[in-house]
Design an enzyme around this catalytic site. Structure first.
Site, PDB file in Angstrom:
ATOM      1  N   SER A 145       6.063   7.360  -8.606  1.00 26.85           N
ATOM      2  CA  SER A 145       5.362   6.103  -8.436  1.00 26.85           C
ATOM      3  C   SER A 145       4.439   6.090  -7.231  1.00 26.85           C
ATOM      4  CB  SER A 145       6.376   4.970  -8.283  1.00 26.85           C
ATOM      5  OG  SER A 145       7.141   5.166  -7.088  1.00 26.85           O
ATOM      6  N   LYS A 189       2.838   3.132   1.578  1.00 26.17           N
ATOM      7  CA  LYS A 189       3.067   2.692   0.191  1.00 26.17           C
ATOM      8  C   LYS A 189       3.354   1.198   0.176  1.00 26.17           C
ATOM      9  CE  LYS A 189       5.863   4.054  -3.888  1.00 26.17           C
ATOM     10  NZ  LYS A 189       6.969   4.922  -4.327  1.00 26.17           N
ATOM     11  N   SER A 216       9.584  10.140  -6.655  1.00 22.52           N
ATOM     12  CA  SER A 216       8.295   9.466  -6.452  1.00 22.52           C
ATOM     13  C   SER A 216       7.498   9.933  -5.247  1.00 22.52           C
ATOM     14  CB  SER A 216       8.508   7.963  -6.356  1.00 22.52           C
ATOM     15  OG  SER A 216       8.998   7.474  -7.581  1.00 22.52           O
TER      16      SER A 216
END
Lengths: 504, 498
Positions: free
Chosen positions: A156, A81, A180
């Site tokens: 997210s 990420k 997330s």
């Protein structure tokens, strides 16, 4: 051959690599090709480092040929990420304000991945600074759900989840501040784990809310998640909130996969009104499977959960408002001079840079947080939210006195169409209602795909929660359920996903 | 800028009582910074002592320097404070380009040390200063404004920021309100800062150099009309950088506030800068009650909870407080109050301690350091400890005098030689041929020549007037370039003329 390689789990790849049936370069190349073919439709990646990944792969192949002792996952590619600092590789947090920033250092998680010899395929898309539940708030455009590219992948960490679901990477790292990792896991049919707070170092994880953020694995199987969990977990002297204890034996727990006699509590408050019927149906069936395998299932109540969302949306923006103050265009990131000012002051440059560099959701939370911390409001907002956390922790303790793990649907709904809730932040915030409590009290949580909702054919996730530092319980219970489900389906849920058409 | 009418200090005190508060920032001399492993050396090339943590690169996290906590506790104990069993850091949020995170990691309502006091002496009178708290925090970077005439940000062409100092551990010591007899206020303020400097210096946890900024004092001052109990608006004079300036700043602010109040005006709550050359203060940033630092507990740091055993261990190793030490030394040395005040005033206390430690009498040590050395320091504008001669060398020179190998006058040449780097006192004596001549043959001949040259004096001595011998001794000394043993010369003269 290459299609096969992209569909193998990390554990399968690790075994093939170690048996020298396949090389890391072949695996990495297959995934790079897959990214090239489908990422145009998915947009899971913000940055792909084919060259770097292949170089690592070649190095690992070389070392393996020489008979060097390598880590179990050495040579298995991974996606990270874009919120984790990667030395020499762009890190933007999905924000314009960090456009083009290349960190001079590695996050501890990144360093561990590199040390273990996992080729890093690239950085995955995310809501800007991890603020959002749909990955639509990325400054670089949304990620699409591989199950239906007109829908969100969750957020997210939508990029990490979509990369794993679209067979672009067998493993990915996500971060979970309010869900997330778990919520996009549920929406894309992948396994997502938020470890115990402090179980994985936050050093180099660009903070949204320091007391809530936690990095963790996103994978296609429970065992893969456990393997990655063990690799990235452990005490880090660079993070003073990191737990000094030994890492729970999560891989052993995943291999054990036995729920006989396990006491499982269904959280009454995380179901019913607001939860999609198709989601509830799959959840109920999964619980029945657990019962049939010998688990004892009871309903438990955690009344303070009704305050969790409110507390979260005070603590998170408060900490975020302070954490994001460092983005001031002084040392790194974009600098945008104010328009129409000849001789701008430092303050004006900061203001115009932040105005241009931050998106609307980030600004919204900075303003919320600044307000909640301001004198005269602190006690009413931030102070009260902290009290809720204390009460919530006490309620969870009480629940865990009676049961080993808790379960609920991970997300109240399946993936919704892109744009659907973009103008209604409060509606979007509700998507994290089941995942947020774990972050507020620091306990671990795991989302497992448990089927497709009847009404829309989209994946549904079941969330396991365990007491602090008892991450192994999650893996044991989830692996057992996963086995039962795969027997029922004759394979993984992801194998039922529609084929993606190559975009070029 | 408005010209302010100043009311003379003494006159101001007839109508107003000053109320002071002092804040002292002390940079600790730990090897590494407060929250990272960067070195803290003073004067390094800009931005060479920085890392992701102290530059606040995205993702970097702080970790508390245990040595800094130890220093803070020792400091707290020396200030007679209670040490918190559990405390936290807080974030003080505000934007400034020299502050990398745009919040300062500090302590807010949970300081490591609180509720202490120190007793300071002014003109033989003791004043107790109550300490509200001593808390840990980190220093900011340093902005350098280039171009323009003032070196300030207004008018500068551009600004440069050096982050070497960002993250250096600081302790801030905050007093409670200080109310002393009004005329004593400036002297008490000075004495307090000076006392704290000595106290902290004695602990060895800081270099406490005001000129290098490792000790910085802020003077908060307000006036209240005589008989009133309501506090006036205060001004905050920042970073006053010498003891004398602390005293002058208090005096000036009393005069300035009185001028404003007399004219029916209102004192503005603001930050002020002390002007060393004029002894005045200039308005800096206006500070309003709207300042909102949005403090909240630092979530990136674990709380600090020093064990009681550790605190007691640290307490047991505290050095003697300065006042106790001074009283002990004064008694040991048999110095008068005046001697002691002069010694401290000259900054010679430690030098005399060391000189005595090297085997000299306190009286001899005092004679050299307060006499000859003080004069040289004065002439060259240097501190006593920067003259280029050590207490051990002074003791060695006194030893040569005691052994009658040189005399006081010759000793001055030895000082010259040592300071000029010509070697040890012994080497200088040999190289410069400074040894006293006590050989009767050589002395006797010189005495004969002196008697011959001054028959008048010789006659008077023969007549019993020994007081005149000095003239003959002087002549002999002159001939022998000061290297004669004056005592023996006197004996020889008297023998020959008896």
């Amino acid at each position: 051959m290459s299609t096969d390689l992209t569909r193998k789990t990390a554990d399968e790849l690790a075994r093939s690599l170690s048996a020298k049936e396949v090389s890391s370069v072949e695996v990495t190349q297959a995934l790079v090709d897959r990214i090239g073919a489908v990422d145009g439709a998915i947009h899971a990646f913000l940055h792909v480092d084919a060259e770097g990944a292949l170089a690592t792969a070649a190095d690992i192949d070389d070392r393996r040929a020489k008979g060097e002792q390598l880590s179990y996952l050495a040579g298995v590619p991974i996606a990270v990420k874009d919120v984790l600092a990667t030395r020499g590789m762009p890190t933007t947090c999905g924000s314009k304000i960090l456009d083009g920033w290349i960190p001079p250092y590695d996050a501890t998680v990144t360093a561990k991945i590199k040390a273990a010899g996992l080729p890093i395929l690239g950085k995955t898309n995310m809501d800007e600074f991890a603020m959002g539940s749909s990955t639509e708030h990325s400054a670089y455009g949304p990620t699409h759900n591989p199950w239906d590219t007109t829908r969100i992948p969750g957020g997210s960490g939508g990029g990490s989840a979509a990369a794993v679901a679209a067979f672009e990477a067998p493993l990915a790292i996500g971060t979970d501040t309010g869900g997330s990792i778990r919520q996009p896991g549920a929406l894309t049919g992948t396994v997502g784990v938020k470890p115990t707070y402090g179980g994985v170092s936050r050093y180099g994880l660009v903070a949204m809310a320091s007391s809530l953020d936690q990095a963790g694995p996103v994978t296609r199987t429970v065992l893969d998640a456990a393997l990655l969990h063990e690799l990235i977990a452990g005490h880090d002297p660079m993070d003073s909130t990191s737990i000094p204890d030994a890492v729970p034996a999560v891989v052993a727990a995943a291999r054990r996969a036995d729920v006989k006699g396990l006491k499982i509590g269904i959280v009454r408050e995380l179901g019913g009104e607001g939860f999609q019927p198709g989601v509830e149906a799959r959840f109920t069936e999964a619980v029945e499977l657990l019962t049939s395998a010998g688990a004892e299932v009871v309903e438990v109540s955690i009344p303070s959960i009704s305050y969790a969302l409110g507390a979260y949306y005070l603590v998170m923006p408060s900490e975020a408002s302070s954490n994001l103050a460092k983005f001031d265009a002084m040392r790194y990131g974009v600098r945008v001079p104010p328009a129409g000012v000849d001789d701008p002051s430092a303050e004006q440059v900061m203001a115009s840079s932040r105005d241009a560099g931050f998106g609307s959701e980030v600004k919204r939370r900075i303003i919320l947080g600044t307000y909640a911390l301001s004198s005269g409001y602190y006690d009413a907002y931030y102070g009260s939210a902290q009290k809720v956390r204390t009460i919530l922790a006490r309620d969870f303790d009480a629940a865990f006195a009676d049961v080993d793990v808790l379960v609920s649907p991970t997300s109240p709904t399946t993936a919704y169409p892109l744009g659907d809730k973009l103008d209604d932040p409060l509606a979007m915030y509700l998507g994290d209602i089941a995942t947020i409590p774990a972050n507020l009290v620091g306990i671990p949580g795991l989302s497992l795909p448990v089927g497709l909702a009847a009404e829309d054919g989209l994946p549904v996730g079941l969330q396991f929660l365990a007491p602090q530092k008892a991450d192994d319980r999650l893996y044991n219970a989830a692996a057992a359920l996963e086995q039962l489900l795969e027997q029922k389906w004759g394979g993984t849920l992801l194998s039922q996903a529609p084929e993606l058409e190559a975009t070029r | 800028m408005t010209v302010e009418t100043l009311v003379p200090f003494d006159e101001a005190l007839t109508r107003y009582d000053p109320v002071m508060g002092l804040e002292i920032h002390i940079e600790l001399n730990t090897a590494t910074k407060m929250f990272c492993g960067c070195p803290t050396e003073f004067g390094a090339e800009p931005n060479t002592q920085v890392c992701p943590v102290c530059l606040a690169l995205p993702g970097a996290l702080p970790v508390v320097n245990a040595k800094a906590v130890e220093s803070a506790i020792r400091m707290g104990l020396a200030l007679n404070c209670s040490i918190a069993e559990w405390c936290r850091f807080a974030r003080k949020n505000y934007f400034y380009p020299d502050m990398p995170k745009n919040f300062q990691t500090s302590q807010y309502d949970e300081p490591i040390a609180f509720d202490g006091y120190v007793d300071v002496e002014v003109d033989g009178e003791t004043f107790r200063i109550d300490i509200e708290r001593a808390h840990m925090e980190e220093d900011t970077g340093k902005a350098l404004h280039v171009g323009g005439s003032t070196g300030r940000i207004h008018g500068a062409d551009f600004s440069l920021v050096d982050y070497n100092r960002a993250g250096i551990p600081l302790i801030e010591i905050v007093t409670r309100t200080i109310e002393v007899p009004p005329e004593k206020a400036p002297a008490v303020a000075r004495a307090y800062v000076s006392y704290v400097r000595d106290l902290i210096g004695g602990l060895g946890v800081s270099d406490v150099r005001m000129d290098q900024g490792s000790l910085r004092a802020d003077v908060n001052l307000s006036l209240k009309p005589k008989g009133s109990t309501t506090l006036g608006t205060r001004s905050e004079t920042k970073n006053v950088n010498s003891f004398r300036s602390v005293e002058r700043a208090v005096r000036f602010e009393i005069s300035r506030h009185a001028g404003i109040l007399d004219a029916g005006g209102k004192v503005v709550q603001e930050t002020r800068h002390f002007q060393e050359d004029t002894g005045t203060t200039l308005s800096g940033r206006e500070k309003s009650d709207a300042d909102d630092y949005r403090y909240f507990p630092e979530p990136d740091l674990a709380p600090v909870s020093p064990s009681r055993e550790w605190v007691e261990e640290l307490r047991a190793t505290l050095p003697e407080p300065p006042a106790v030490r001074r009283a002990r030394l004064q008694a040991d040395w048999g110095f008068s109050d005046l001697d002691m005040r002069d010694t401290i005033g000259a900054g010679a206390l430690d030098l005399i301690v060391e000189t005595v430690g090297a085997g000299t009498t306190p009286q001899a040590a005092k004679k050299w350091w307060l006499g000859e050395m003080a004069r040289r320091a004065n002439e060259t504008g240097r501190d006593l400890d920067a003259l280029g001669i050590t207490p051990a060398q002074v003791a060695e020179i006194q030893g040569l005098i005691d052994a009658k190998r040189i005399n006081d006058k010759l000793a001055r040449s030895v000082f010259d030689g040592v300071i000029a780097g010509e070697g040890t006192p012994e080497e200088v004596v040999v190289a410069r041929k400074l040894e006293v001549v006590s050989d009767d043959g050589a002395l006797g001949a010189a005495v004969d020549r002196a008697i011959e040259a001054d028959p008048d004096a010789a006659a008077k001595i023969r007549a019993g007037n020994q007081g005149v011998a000095g003239a003959l001794i002087g002549a002999v000394m002159k001939e022998m370039r000061g290297q004669a043993d004056a005592g023996r010369v006197r004996e020889l003269i008297l023998e020959k003329l008896s």
